[in-house]
Each structure stands twice: as structure tokens, then as C-alpha cells.
Design a protein around this motif. Sequence first.
Motif, mmCIF file in Angstrom:
data_model
loop_
_atom_site.group_PDB
_atom_site.id
_atom_site.type_symbol
_atom_site.label_atom_id
_atom_site.label_comp_id
_atom_site.label_asym_id
_atom_site.label_seq_id
_atom_site.Cartn_x
_atom_site.Cartn_y
_atom_site.Cartn_z
ATOM 1 N N GLU A 301 23.541 17.273 -40.126
ATOM 2 C CA GLU A 301 24.007 16.169 -40.954
ATOM 3 C C GLU A 301 24.529 16.700 -42.285
ATOM 4 O O GLU A 301 24.131 17.785 -42.738
ATOM 5 C CB GLU A 301 22.870 15.169 -41.202
ATOM 6 N N LYS A 318 28.976 17.196 -37.166
ATOM 7 C CA LYS A 318 27.796 16.340 -37.029
ATOM 8 C C LYS A 318 27.396 16.317 -35.550
ATOM 9 O O LYS A 318 28.249 16.302 -34.668
ATOM 10 C CB LYS A 318 28.105 14.925 -37.507
ATOM 11 N N LYS A 320 25.639 14.964 -31.872
ATOM 12 C CA LYS A 320 25.438 13.775 -31.049
ATOM 13 C C LYS A 320 26.417 12.640 -31.374
ATOM 14 O O LYS A 320 26.045 11.540 -31.756
ATOM 15 C CB LYS A 320 24.002 13.290 -31.182
ATOM 16 N N ALA A 321 27.704 12.942 -31.203
ATOM 17 C CA ALA A 321 28.737 11.932 -31.456
ATOM 18 C C ALA A 321 28.557 10.711 -30.565
ATOM 19 O O ALA A 321 28.961 9.604 -30.931
ATOM 20 C CB ALA A 321 30.119 12.546 -31.239
ATOM 21 N N ASP A 322 27.948 10.897 -29.391
ATOM 22 C CA ASP A 322 27.780 9.778 -28.459
ATOM 23 C C ASP A 322 26.810 8.720 -28.983
ATOM 24 O O ASP A 322 26.782 7.591 -28.486
ATOM 25 C CB ASP A 322 27.273 10.304 -27.113
ATOM 26 N N MET A 323 26.033 9.048 -30.011
ATOM 27 C CA MET A 323 25.063 8.100 -30.558
ATOM 28 C C MET A 323 25.496 7.559 -31.911
ATOM 29 O O MET A 323 24.706 6.919 -32.603
ATOM 30 C CB MET A 323 23.695 8.783 -30.670
ATOM 31 N N ARG A 324 26.761 7.810 -32.281
ATOM 32 C CA ARG A 324 27.258 7.403 -33.595
ATOM 33 C C ARG A 324 28.351 6.357 -33.476
ATOM 34 O O ARG A 324 29.161 6.406 -32.555
ATOM 35 C CB ARG A 324 27.814 8.612 -34.365
ATOM 36 N N LYS A 325 28.393 5.464 -34.430
ATOM 37 C CA LYS A 325 29.506 4.539 -34.531
ATOM 38 C C LYS A 325 30.708 5.238 -35.147
ATOM 39 O O LYS A 325 31.830 5.096 -34.683
ATOM 40 C CB LYS A 325 29.107 3.321 -35.365
ATOM 41 N N ASP A 326 30.448 5.982 -36.226
ATOM 42 C CA ASP A 326 31.510 6.764 -36.861
ATOM 43 C C ASP A 326 31.492 8.158 -36.260
ATOM 44 O O ASP A 326 30.604 8.964 -36.544
ATOM 45 C CB ASP A 326 31.279 6.834 -38.375
ATOM 46 N N LYS A 327 32.460 8.430 -35.418
ATOM 47 C CA LYS A 327 32.473 9.700 -34.692
ATOM 48 C C LYS A 327 33.311 10.773 -35.386
ATOM 49 O O LYS A 327 33.470 11.872 -34.845
ATOM 50 C CB LYS A 327 32.994 9.469 -33.275
ATOM 51 N N ALA A 330 32.321 14.687 -35.671
ATOM 52 C CA ALA A 330 31.129 14.851 -34.832
ATOM 53 C C ALA A 330 31.528 15.354 -33.459
ATOM 54 O O ALA A 330 32.684 15.255 -33.047
ATOM 55 C CB ALA A 330 30.376 13.525 -34.726
ATOM 56 N N SER A 332 29.874 15.906 -29.238
ATOM 57 C CA SER A 332 28.803 15.625 -28.283
ATOM 58 C C SER A 332 29.004 16.478 -27.042
ATOM 59 O O SER A 332 30.005 16.344 -26.341
ATOM 60 C CB SER A 332 28.787 14.139 -27.900
#
Length: 428
Positions: A301, A318, A320-327, A330, A332
Amino acid sequence: MDTIFAQATVMGRAGVAVVRVSGPAAFEVGRSLAGSLPAPRQSAVRSLRDAEGALLDRALVLCFEGPHSFTGEDVVEFHLHGSIAVLRAVLRYIGEFPECRLAEPGEFSRRALENGRMDLVQIEGLGDLIEAETEAQRKQAMRGLSGKLTERVEQWRSDLIRAASLLTVTIDFADEDVPVDVSPEVAQLLNGVLKSVDEELAGVNAAERIRSGFEVAIIGPANAGKSTLLNALAGRDAAITSEVAGTTRDVIEVRMDLGGLPVTFLDTAGLRETEDSIEKIGVQRAVERSSAADLRIFLSEEGEDLIVAPEPGDIHLKPKADMRKDKAGAVSGKTGEGVSQLIGDIQSILSVRVQDAGLATQERHRIALLHARESLISAIAMASAGPDQYDFAAEELRLVIQALESLIGRVGVENFLDEIFANFCIGK
């Protein structure tokens, strides 16, 4: 000199197996096996028979008359069917000749060097070509094998000999009026060589990286998805993944061809304080390997403090892009989001680092060039000091030429030869 023989192709079953024989008795061995030999540099199918006349194989036979062969000696090659039994029978028969013995690793290439068929840089290029795994390695090895560095060294040597001869003329006629001031031409020649040597030295590190490969470390805190990203990059399950922090204890390596460049990705233990003695060792190894890596991919982060600090040119993403709204920014490894972009970024960064790769590719080359440069700088200083120092300048130029000749294997390389040829296969 002994006649040597060996299998020149990989061990095991294959479509074709090649046996090479080189030395003064090569043609005698060939005629004994095949009955007759084709004309030099031509091929013919022959029935190979043992001493009792039993058929061993039907093989394609080629012969090369020395010095016009790879080794510079008489050479016969038998292109056999790739049967282990056939190969053993032929090798056993050749080994029964008292003047023949099995070749040592790299001995065919060593004889090529000793007989003036190749110089040492070309031999090293041949070794690199055999080991090449990527396109960049192949191209670099071919430059060495084709003699590009040797051509450059010969040009330097020619300029240095010209400069030394000009200085020597002035020394020999010290008591007479020399009609022409040689110092401008000498300075031009020596400074030109120095500039070219510096350019070659500047490219050694990049060339060594192409030869040995880059290391790219994936680092970050525990459970950041580093192992999952490694698996995505490798296209297979190279590392164990789980939701349990601290799963990766040791450094996991995956070697890949990335845009023609050899790259080893390192999956490291999560960077965190731990009381687990085994995990603590893993964290220490992660710090050591990532610090020595050519490039680091940080999965963390923004603002997160890690034991290892980023360096200029490192990549920060960043997790785990798959768990973010703002990718944005990031990646994954689980879904592949951002992985293609990451691969493109790595290729771009590493490609820039090797664009200035020179023709000198090994530490031995670098050391020889540094020795040449040291004496060359001394020669330039002495030549510029005037005629009273010309004899010392000429002696320094002799040392420069000697260092360059050691680079291509003409002098002072006996200590390196055993090490160099030990890395060759027996049939080469």
C-alpha cells in the motif's frame, strides 16, 4: 598427438547421433569402420562394420582434411541412427584403436584454439551460444563467435603499433632533426583507442546481464499476493499460495524468457517482524536477495513502511486489484488484472539497461580492458610530456598491446583455459 573421439550430440535416444573423431589417425579409423571415405567436405552413406565384418549401422559419413576443419586436424564424423546400442558399439570399436582416446570436455574446441582456427573470445562465444536460452543471448553469443570483438581489438592494436612506431622513430633519431612533429598523430591515435576502450568497458555490465540473466524480486508484506503474482507470471503453480500469512518461507525462483531477455523472478517471504525462527530466516533471505536483484517489484500500500526501501527504477504496485474498486496502479495475480502491463513495464526497463551492451561479455574481458586502459593512460601522459619520455611511453604501449592480446587469448591465458573448457560438453 592422440586422436580423440566423442559423441557430439546429446546422450540418449534421438533421430540422429553424431560421433566425431579428430587427429592424425582419424582417416585410418574412418576407413576401418566405413571401408572408404568420401572426398573431403562431401558426404556419403556407408555401412559401418566391426573387426569381424558385422554390420553396426548404415551412417552418413563426412570427413574434413586438416587444417581446413573445426579443430584444424583431420576430422571424420559419423551421423548414426540415434540408438543407444548403435552408439555404444561404434564408440567401443573406435576406442579399441591404440592411438585413440575419449575426448575431454571441450577438447575439440581447445584444439581449434591451439591450431589457430579460433581465438579465445570466439571460443567463449561458442560456449555462450551452446548455453543460450533466449534470443538476446543467441545474438550476443553470435557476435562473439563471429569475431566482432577480435576485429575491434585488432584495430586498437594496429593504432597502438602505429603510435609506438612513431615514438620509436623519434627515440632512434634523438640526436638528429626529425622533420615532422609526431606528437599530434600519436595523441590522436592514443586518445581514439582510449575512447573506444572506455565505450567497451561501459557496456560490459549490460552484456554480462544478457549472458547471465536479470533477477527481478517480488517483495512486499506478508499475504500481499506475491506468490500468486509469480504464478501468474510463470503461467503455472510455481509457488504455494494460501490466505495464511507467512506461507512462503524461502526464495522461489522462476526463470523466463521475457522479450528475448533471460529473467529470473524471485518470490520472497513477506517482509514483517516475526518470532518464528524459520520465517525469520526466510525474511532475512528475502532482504538479501531483493537487495542484490536488478529490479524490484513492490507489492504494498502507499506509504507502507517495509524493511527494504525502493530504489530508483523499481516498480511499485498496489496488491490484489481484484478486491479494489479503484484499480489504478494495482495488480492481481489471481485475475490477471495489470499483469500484461507489468510484463511490458519490466521489458521496457530491462531493454533500456541492455541497449548499450558491448562486445566484451565476461569478467575476464573487463579485467583485460582495465589493465589496457591503465597502461594507455600512462602512455598518453608520458607521450604528452615530450620526447624525453617517449621511451617510457613506448614501453607502456607494449603493456597495452600485451593486455589486449591476453583478451583474445594470444598470451597469458593458460590459467583460464582449463576453467573455460571445463564448461563445454565432451563432444565440443
